[in-house]
Structures are given as structure tokens and as C-alpha cells.
Design an enzyme around this catalytic site. Structure first.
Site, PDB file in Angstrom:
ATOM      1  N   CYS A 230       0.960  -1.254   0.146  1.00 19.53           N
ATOM      2  CA  CYS A 230       0.065   0.096  -0.048  1.00 19.53           C
ATOM      3  C   CYS A 230       0.829   1.225   0.156  1.00 19.53           C
ATOM      4  O   CYS A 230       1.934   1.551   0.903  1.00 19.53           O
ATOM      5  CB  CYS A 230      -0.825   0.085   1.090  1.00 19.53           C
ATOM      6  SG  CYS A 230      -1.829   1.383   1.264  1.00 19.53           S
TER       7      CYS A 230
ATOM      8  N   GLN B  15      -0.795  11.003  16.014  1.00 21.20           N
ATOM      9  CA  GLN B  15      -1.324  11.132  14.657  1.00 21.20           C
ATOM     10  C   GLN B  15      -0.505  10.215  13.477  1.00 21.20           C
ATOM     11  O   GLN B  15       0.555  10.094  13.792  1.00 21.20           O
ATOM     12  CB  GLN B  15      -0.944  12.834  14.377  1.00 21.20           C
ATOM     13  CG  GLN B  15      -1.729  13.942  15.163  1.00 21.20           C
ATOM     14  CD  GLN B  15      -3.093  13.829  14.512  1.00 21.20           C
ATOM     15  OE1 GLN B  15      -3.566  13.177  13.777  1.00 21.20           O
ATOM     16  NE2 GLN B  15      -3.789  14.753  15.463  1.00 21.20           N
TER      17      GLN B  15
ATOM     18  N   GLU C  91      -6.720  13.965  29.403  1.00 17.40           N
ATOM     19  CA  GLU C  91      -7.003  12.725  28.142  1.00 17.40           C
ATOM     20  C   GLU C  91      -7.791  11.747  29.042  1.00 17.40           C
ATOM     21  O   GLU C  91      -7.205  11.462  30.132  1.00 17.40           O
ATOM     22  CB  GLU C  91      -5.858  12.448  27.756  1.00 17.40           C
ATOM     23  CG  GLU C  91      -5.848  11.251  26.698  1.00 17.40           C
ATOM     24  CD  GLU C  91      -6.855  11.282  25.541  1.00 17.40           C
ATOM     25  OE1 GLU C  91      -7.660  10.222  25.483  1.00 17.40           O
ATOM     26  OE2 GLU C  91      -6.879  12.067  25.133  1.00 17.40           O
TER      27      GLU C  91
ATOM     28  N   ASN D 252      -8.565  19.298  20.833  1.00 17.59           N
ATOM     29  CA  ASN D 252      -8.406  18.348  19.743  1.00 17.59           C
ATOM     30  C   ASN D 252      -9.176  17.087  19.837  1.00 17.59           C
ATOM     31  O   ASN D 252      -8.578  16.025  20.211  1.00 17.59           O
ATOM     32  CB  ASN D 252      -6.868  18.283  19.690  1.00 17.59           C
ATOM     33  CG  ASN D 252      -6.482  17.234  18.430  1.00 17.59           C
ATOM     34  OD1 ASN D 252      -7.131  17.399  17.425  1.00 17.59           O
ATOM     35  ND2 ASN D 252      -5.372  16.836  18.590  1.00 17.59           N
TER      36      ASN D 252
ATOM     37  N   CYS E  72     -10.552  17.129  13.180  1.00 19.04           N
ATOM     38  CA  CYS E  72     -10.303  16.183  11.996  1.00 19.04           C
ATOM     39  C   CYS E  72     -11.633  15.971  11.002  1.00 19.04           C
ATOM     40  O   CYS E  72     -11.876  15.257  10.250  1.00 19.04           O
ATOM     41  CB  CYS E  72      -9.765  15.082  12.234  1.00 19.04           C
ATOM     42  SG  CYS E  72     -10.434  14.002  13.604  1.00 19.04           S
TER      43      CYS E  72
END
Length: 358
Positions: free
Chosen positions: A71, A195, A245, A290, A317
Site C-alpha cells: 500500500c 497522529q 485525556e 483536539n 479532523c
């Protein structure tokens, strides 16, 4: 795929501009493009086929393995190691999980490459039955791939469309992968989010840090902080920074990175971002969010609206949820936006917006 990259980038910016058209005061900074191929630092491969001839990739409509070892979005380092992992499956006799028949053990391989070329391998198993066999054969794999530094088994006993389970068993002495981003070492533990495009992550953190430095707040909260990328990049001797988080693994990674960097005024907390914000005083001058694709949602928007926070840096995103959340915070004016192409060859991208209380 197949569309010229310049056209991809222009289409993404047009999509974002259309969704944020109501914000007439926005200054649009030039978009940040990515490498077109070989940009992805993480391969999440479904294991199919047989012990003798395993496939690493995806499943077709009938549940048969389709091999994607070549890929083009995967980094050259990831592509180079996949044949060794396929050979290891055969050597250690790790039976691929057959989804239609619900038999077998090995469900997925999750491989991450650091900017230095080091690797983390996670083997997602149905049960503990193969752990002993993996331990016995692991030395040969480590010898074949000296760059392989962290190996773990994730246990995922349920038959459902979820990539991994809750329990992780680390099989190597080293338990974190060092991700060098800009001038910081970010430590990545097996169940931590990072990420998937390292170069774009570095650009994202640089942009966020630049906006925070321009505003010069005395206090910052980095909500949905992951392994602490934004919080660590915004650290300053004159500033208190708190990262929040839900993932304990991510917080452990962030604390290790902060300790290595000798940061005195950066702290991290494990828990729900909205619950933390509602319960904690004093409120900060600036908040970074985020969130996952669903956005920050009504409760967080409501808290920001009623808070004393003066600036928000929103990294998204999903521009649809971004537009929805901005509409729910009329007390803030969107001043600047930048599109960063975190996901070339797809319709997805990252958009970062600087908000200022009106």
C-alpha cells in the site's frame, strides 16, 4: 486516489471554506500540503489467509483476506518490515482469525514507525493461547528486525468490529516508542493515540504553539491532549499548562515526555475533559481542544460559552462537527484558520481555528 494532488488539496480547502462560510471574519492561511505517498507512520492490518500463507491488509465482502503489504500510503519503513511479520506468523504458527467462521486467534497487526525508523508491533489476539508461542519465537523476529523495539499482545476476545481490546501485555523490555517531533521526544505507549502523519503532526503543533505564543496566555488547558503534543509544545517558564485525556496510557506517555524535557509547569490529568473543565478552578486564559471526529459537543461548548476563557485553539479532523461546534459558541469569533492535509489520498483533513472571545 488518482486525482492530482493539487486538485485534492484545493477540493479540501473548498469543502472547509463552504462549511465555515458563516464566519466572515476568518483569515484563511495557506494550506499545508503533505507528501503524496509514504506518509503514514502506522499500519493497521487485518490478518487473513492461513498460517502458511497469511494476508496483511483488509477483508473483502465475504471476509477473505486482501493483502495490502505494498500500500502506497504506508512509509517505506513499514512496507519493508511487513514481509518479516508475515514470515513470523508462519514460523510461530499464529492462526489467523477467520471472521465468517469465528475461529482462529490472530486478528490484527498494528505497526508504528518512529521518525528515527524504530518500530512498535502490536499483535491483537482472540485469547492468551498463543502468548507463550510468541514469546518463544520473538528472539528470531527481533534478530531479523533490529529496528523493532516494542512488541506487545493486545487481547480482544469479542467478535465485533473493534480494532483492539482493553488488555495489553508488553513482551519487550522497552515499552515506549520515541516519536521525535520538532524538538521534543514524545513517548508512545502501545495503547496511546498519535497522529498517523508525523510531518503533518509536527506542522500542526508548530502552528498551535505559534498562536499560543502570540496570545501569550498565563494559563493553558490542552483538552483531549492524547500523548501531550500540544501541551508540551506550548510549555513556557511563564505559563501553567494542564493536559487532560481519558486514556491512562496516553497520560503516562505525556508525563514521561514532560519529565524527560524537564518541564516544571506542565501537568497532566487522566479523566473526562468536560468533567474536568466544569469542576476545576481557576479557569485558564486559553483552551486547546483536539477532539475525535464527533467534536467537542454541546456540554463542552456550553462550558466554554459560560467560562472566562478568552481564546480557543480548535484542531479538528472533521470540519462538519467543527462548524456545528463553532455555531454553538456565539461568544467567540473565529479569527484564523489553517488546513493541514493530514490524510492525502482521502477526503479527510485537519483544520485548525483560532477563536477569540468577542
Amino acid at each position: 486516489m488518482g486525482q492530482p494532488y493539487a486538485e485534492q488539496l484545493a477540493a479540501k480547502e473548498l469543502h472547509c471554506r463552504t462549511l465555515l462560510a458563516a464566519h466572515s471574519s476568518l483569515q484563511w492561511l495557506p494550506p499545508v500540503g503533505s507528501r503524496e505517498a509514504g506518509f503514514r507512520n502506522k499500519a493497521k492490518m487485518v490478518v487473513g489467509g492461513s498460517v502458511r500463507s497469511p494476508t496483511l491488509g483488509i477483508l473483502d465482502a465475504e471476509g477473505r483476506g486482501v493483502d495490502l503489504r505494498e500500500c502506497g500510503v504506508c512509509s517505506p519503513g513499514l512496507q519493508a518490515c511487513l514481509p518479516a511479520f508475515a514470515a513470523f506468523i508462519s514460523q510461530a504458527r499464529l492462526t489467523p482469525y477467520d471472521v465468517p467462521r469465528r475461529i482462529g486467534e490472530l486478528k490484527h497487526l498494528i505497526v508504528t514507525e518512529s521518525p528515527d525508523g524504530e518500530l512498535m508491533l502490536r499483535l491483537v489476539l482472540r485469547s492468551e493461547n498463543l502468548i507463550g508461542r510468541i514469546r518463544r519465537h520473538l528472539p528470531s523476529l527481533l534478530e531479523a528486525l533490529p529496528q523493532l523495539k516494542v512488541v506487545s499482545v493486545n487481547l480482544h476476545p469479542e467478535h465485533k468490529a473493534v480494532l483492539e481490546g482493553d488488555r495489553e501485555v508488553v513482551l519487550t523490555a522497552q515499552s515506549t516508542l520515541r516519536m521525535r517531533v520538532n524538538d521534543l521526544d514524545l513517548h508512545l505507549r502501545p495503547q496511546s493515540f498519535f497522529q498517523t502523519n508525523t510531518e503533518m503532526a509536527a506542522a500542526l503543533y508548530r502552528q498551535g504553539s505559534a498562536w499560543v505564543s502570540e496570545v501569550a496566555p498565563a494559563s493553558v488547558w490542552d483538552l483531549y491532549c492524547g500523548v501531550g503534543g500540544f501541551a508540551l509544545h506550548c510549555a513556557d517558564p511563564s505559563r501553567d499548562v494542564v493536559g487532560v485525556e481519558t486514556s491512562r496510557e496516553a497520560i503516562a506517555s505525556a508525563e514521561l515526555s514532560s519529565g524527560d524535557a524537564g518541564l516544571q509547569r506542565v501537568r497532566f490529568r487522566s479523566g473526562d475533559a468536560t468533567a474536568f473543565a466544569v469542576a476545576t478552578r481557576p479557569e485558564p486564559e486559553l483552551v486547546i481542544v483536539n477532539p475525535p471526529r464527533r467534536g467537542i459537543g454541546n456540554d463542552m461548548c456550553g462550558w466554554l460559552e459560560s467560562s472566562t476563557v478568552q481564546h480557543v485553539v480548535y484542531s479538528s479532523c472533521n470540519a462538519k462537527s467543527l462548524a456545528r461546534d463553532l455555531a454553538a459558541m456565539p461568544s467567540f469569533t473565529a479569527r484564523r484558520v489553517r488546513l493541514l492535509d493530514m490524510f492525502p489520498q482521502t477526503s479527510h483533513y485537519e483544520a485548525m481555528v483560532l477563536l477569540e472571545r468577542s
